[in-house]
Design a protein around this motif. Structure first.
Motif, mmCIF file in Angstrom:
data_model
loop_
_atom_site.group_PDB
_atom_site.id
_atom_site.type_symbol
_atom_site.label_atom_id
_atom_site.label_comp_id
_atom_site.label_asym_id
_atom_site.label_seq_id
_atom_site.Cartn_x
_atom_site.Cartn_y
_atom_site.Cartn_z
ATOM 1 N N ARG A 187 32.550 -8.799 -6.792
ATOM 2 C CA ARG A 187 33.056 -8.426 -5.470
ATOM 3 C C ARG A 187 32.139 -8.940 -4.362
ATOM 4 N NH1 ARG A 187 30.941 -3.694 -3.014
ATOM 5 N NH2 ARG A 187 29.283 -2.835 -4.302
ATOM 6 N N GLU A 188 32.738 -9.235 -3.238
ATOM 7 C CA GLU A 188 31.974 -9.756 -2.110
ATOM 8 C C GLU A 188 31.159 -8.640 -1.466
ATOM 9 O OE1 GLU A 188 34.657 -13.410 -0.569
ATOM 10 O OE2 GLU A 188 35.363 -11.417 -0.060
ATOM 11 N N PRO A 189 29.994 -8.978 -0.956
ATOM 12 C CA PRO A 189 29.138 -7.963 -0.336
ATOM 13 C C PRO A 189 29.568 -7.604 1.091
ATOM 14 C CG PRO A 189 28.035 -10.079 -0.392
ATOM 15 C CD PRO A 189 29.343 -10.252 -1.101
ATOM 16 N N TYR A 190 30.698 -8.127 1.543
ATOM 17 C CA TYR A 190 31.226 -7.820 2.871
ATOM 18 C C TYR A 190 32.738 -7.701 2.730
ATOM 19 C CZ TYR A 190 31.020 -12.855 2.195
ATOM 20 O OH TYR A 190 31.084 -14.112 1.646
ATOM 21 N N ALA A 191 33.335 -6.970 3.652
ATOM 22 C CA ALA A 191 34.789 -6.777 3.570
ATOM 23 C C ALA A 191 35.367 -6.654 4.967
ATOM 24 C CB ALA A 191 35.114 -5.532 2.762
ATOM 25 N N LEU A 192 36.591 -7.088 5.103
ATOM 26 C CA LEU A 192 37.319 -6.970 6.353
ATOM 27 C C LEU A 192 37.677 -5.513 6.570
ATOM 28 C CD1 LEU A 192 38.416 -8.993 8.457
ATOM 29 C CD2 LEU A 192 40.569 -8.968 7.219
ATOM 30 N N ALA A 193 37.412 -5.006 7.753
ATOM 31 C CA ALA A 193 37.743 -3.624 8.089
ATOM 32 C C ALA A 193 39.189 -3.538 8.579
ATOM 33 C CB ALA A 193 36.784 -3.108 9.163
ATOM 34 N N ASP A 194 39.698 -2.323 8.667
ATOM 35 C CA ASP A 194 41.068 -2.126 9.154
ATOM 36 C C ASP A 194 41.191 -2.434 10.651
ATOM 37 O OD1 ASP A 194 41.928 -1.372 6.637
ATOM 38 O OD2 ASP A 194 41.564 0.752 7.008
ATOM 39 N N ALA A 195 40.104 -2.261 11.390
ATOM 40 C CA ALA A 195 40.139 -2.499 12.830
ATOM 41 C C ALA A 195 38.796 -3.054 13.277
ATOM 42 C CB ALA A 195 40.448 -1.200 13.565
ATOM 43 N N PRO A 196 38.739 -3.827 14.319
ATOM 44 C CA PRO A 196 39.869 -4.319 15.094
ATOM 45 C C PRO A 196 40.582 -5.451 14.362
ATOM 46 C CG PRO A 196 37.848 -5.266 15.950
ATOM 47 C CD PRO A 196 37.457 -4.319 14.854
ATOM 48 N N THR A 197 41.845 -5.602 14.683
ATOM 49 C CA THR A 197 42.597 -6.694 14.079
ATOM 50 C C THR A 197 42.197 -8.005 14.759
ATOM 51 O OG1 THR A 197 44.428 -6.392 15.612
ATOM 52 C CG2 THR A 197 44.559 -5.235 13.493
ATOM 53 N N VAL A 198 42.241 -9.079 13.992
ATOM 54 C CA VAL A 198 41.894 -10.393 14.534
ATOM 55 C C VAL A 198 42.957 -11.396 14.117
ATOM 56 C CG1 VAL A 198 39.399 -10.035 14.681
ATOM 57 C CG2 VAL A 198 40.376 -10.837 12.541
ATOM 58 N N ASP A 199 43.095 -12.425 14.933
ATOM 59 C CA ASP A 199 44.054 -13.501 14.679
ATOM 60 C C ASP A 199 43.255 -14.748 14.315
ATOM 61 O OD1 ASP A 199 46.073 -15.364 14.654
ATOM 62 O OD2 ASP A 199 46.588 -15.162 16.782
#
Length: 158
Positions: A27-39
């Motif tokens: 598993r990666e040591p970082y993860a995308l959070a639910d917010a803020p959303t990004v494009d």
């Protein structure tokens, strides 16, 4: 009767430890959070080599997390994305938040360039909202991609 139970418990413990070690390596040591959303759009530079697309796929999560933390003004979080061979990433991360943080609120196009070696890749980050461009060096160490932030020798961990 106790020996089979002890053997079973010992065996399960060993399997559990091995599974935990493997999970942490995969598993990666970082993860995308639910917010803020990004494009964010991540694409490979046009190349005759298929590994450029593979690298773009590999770094997709990292650059999305980077842009998300920029938009959130999270310099500490960006510093955590620094390659292990880099020291003192905080000032560079804070500078990136100041310079590109507002720009991360709009569409962001990331182009992964053809790398000379498999563990270094530069990416071009274009912020549509402000017209700014940023060049980042990505470094692969211990199976994960990181951002070159701060002082350090990106080849030190190789």
């Amino acid at each position: 009767m106790k020996k089979p139970v002890i053997s079973l418990v010992s065996g399960l413990l060993v399997v559990g430890i091995i599974a935990a070690v493997c999970w942490n390596r995969v598993r990666e040591p970082y993860a995308l959070a639910d917010a803020p959303t990004v494009d964010v759009t991540v694409r490979a530079e046009t190349s005759r080599y298929p590994d450029v697309q593979e690298t773009a796929d590999d770094v997709d999560t990292l650059v999305r997390v980077y842009v998300q933390r920029l938009k959130d003004g999270d310099a500490k979080g960006i510093a955590e994305l620094a390659g292990p061979a880099y020291q003192q990433p905080g000032p560079t991360a804070a500078k990136y938040v100041r310079v590109y943080g507002q720009a991360a609120g709009g569409p962001v196009d990331v182009t992964v360039r053809e790398g000379v070696v498999s563990y270094f890749n530069s990416v071009s980050v274009a912020y549509s909202k402000t017209g700014q461009r940023q060049e980042l060096l990505l470094v692969k160490d211990d199976g994960h991609w990181w951002i070159g932030l701060g002082d350090g020798d990106p080849a030190a961990g190789m």
